[in-house]
Design an enzyme around this catalytic site. Structure first.
Site, PDB file in Angstrom:
ATOM      1  N   LYS A  12       0.859  -1.192   0.000  1.00 43.00           N
ATOM      2  CA  LYS A  12       0.000   0.000   0.000  1.00 43.00           C
ATOM      3  C   LYS A  12       0.893   1.238   0.000  1.00 43.00           C
ATOM      4  O   LYS A  12       1.747   1.396   0.872  1.00 43.00           O
ATOM      5  CB  LYS A  12      -0.898  -0.003   1.248  1.00 43.00           C
ATOM      6  CG  LYS A  12      -1.701   1.276   1.431  1.00 43.00           C
ATOM      7  CD  LYS A  12      -2.195   1.414   2.864  1.00 43.00           C
ATOM      8  CE  LYS A  12      -1.085   1.570   3.858  1.00 43.00           C
ATOM      9  NZ  LYS A  12      -0.409   2.904   3.778  1.00 43.00           N
ATOM     10  N   ASP A 143      -5.350   0.527   8.369  1.00 46.97           N
ATOM     11  CA  ASP A 143      -5.153   0.378   6.928  1.00 46.97           C
ATOM     12  C   ASP A 143      -5.787  -0.887   6.352  1.00 46.97           C
ATOM     13  O   ASP A 143      -5.764  -1.083   5.136  1.00 46.97           O
ATOM     14  CB  ASP A 143      -3.656   0.361   6.593  1.00 46.97           C
ATOM     15  CG  ASP A 143      -3.017   1.733   6.687  1.00 46.97           C
ATOM     16  OD1 ASP A 143      -3.748   2.731   6.565  1.00 46.97           O
ATOM     17  OD2 ASP A 143      -1.790   1.812   6.874  1.00 46.97           O
TER      18      ASP A 143
END
Length: 277
Positions: A12, A143
């Site tokens: 990410k 996240d």
């Protein structure tokens, strides 16, 4: 009994990470542009007599023990979700090939948790990740919901408000980590915001990278000065259009209009060419 299968937990990348302030509950309010690289950890799921995790790969040695691993927490969560829905999660053996550096600002642990949760639910016969599942996933880590989305997004709040960016154009990148682990809580402590204190402005235009910044860069560099060296090395690389730190560091990203080979200034640095989507 299910057939073994594999999922990729992609890195990410925070293209922007604006810290708007610290809330009264102690959490930081964020506004971020997130994309995902085509490099990541590999998770393989196989039938077993009991749940287990084993790991290999270049960064396996620094993973938490199986009982403390976020994938174990995803296993427990998946079993609870399956039970609420009248499903059964059978024992699974998980093999993680840890290709991404740990505590590096590219969501390796969160991505592993997201793909583990996805895999476990698939084994239990749950293929649709609805809003209830995504809300549960937030308790694994801020996240994890965006990693479940797995596409370019704008992420706000503490990670719970996610808006896909339909017009995001894939971009070439090189990911560079100097081989130092950076603690996200320590970076936020270094930022030094009191509860209720406002900080920066939100993203003005999610399509205009000229308005983007990473408010954690300065505190991360204060903790690990080598991050500044990586950014400078990327800025000096021909073909790089933008260089910045991802997340709370220490991984830095160089964007380019075309594929490139980055010659690391230090042979100990981890370097991975990628495409961000």
């Amino acid at each position: 009994m299910f057939q073994p299968f594999a999922l990729t937990a992609r890195a990410k990348i925070n293209l922007a990470l604006h810290v708007l302030g610290r809330r009264a509950d102690g959490y930081h309010e964020l506004d971020s542009i997130v994309a995902f690289a085509d490099v990541g950890d590999e998770l393989t799921f196989s039938p077993a007599s009991e749940f287990s995790i084993r790991a290999d790969g270049p960064f396996a040695s620094v993973l938490p023990a199986a009982g403390e691993n976020i994938v174990s927490r995803a296993w427990t969560m998946a079993g609870a979700i399956a039970g609420r829905r009248g499903k059964v999660l059978p024992p699974v053996a998980v093999h993680i090939t840890k290709n991404l550096p740990v505590a590096s600002g590219i969501g390796g642990g969160s991505a592993d948790a997201a793909e583990a949760l996805r895999g476990f639910l698939r084994i239990a016969g749950i293929d649709t990740l609805d809003d209830e599942i995504v809300a549960d996933a937030l308790s694994l880590g801020a996240d994890v919901p965006v990693c479940l989305a797995g596409r370019a997004c704008r992420m706000r709040g503490v990670g719970e408000r996610i808006t896909p960016l339909a017009d995001f154009v894939p971009v070439h990148a090189v990911l560079v980590n100097p081989g130092v682990a950076v603690s996200t809580p320590e970076v936020f402590r270094k930022l030094g915001l009191e509860k209720g204190q406002a900080f920066g402005e939100p993203i003005a235009d999610p399509a205009d990278s000229a308005t983007w910044r990473n408010d954690l860069t300065a505190p991360a560099i204060a903790l690990s000065p080598v991050i500044a060296e990586v950014i400078t090395a990327l800025e000096r690389q021909p073909g790089i259009t933008r260089a910045f730190m991802s997340g709370s560091g220490a991984t830095c990203i160089g964007l380019s209009d075309a594929p490139l080979q980055f010659g690391a200034a230090n042979p100990a640095w981890w370097v991975a060419p990628a495409i961000l989507r």
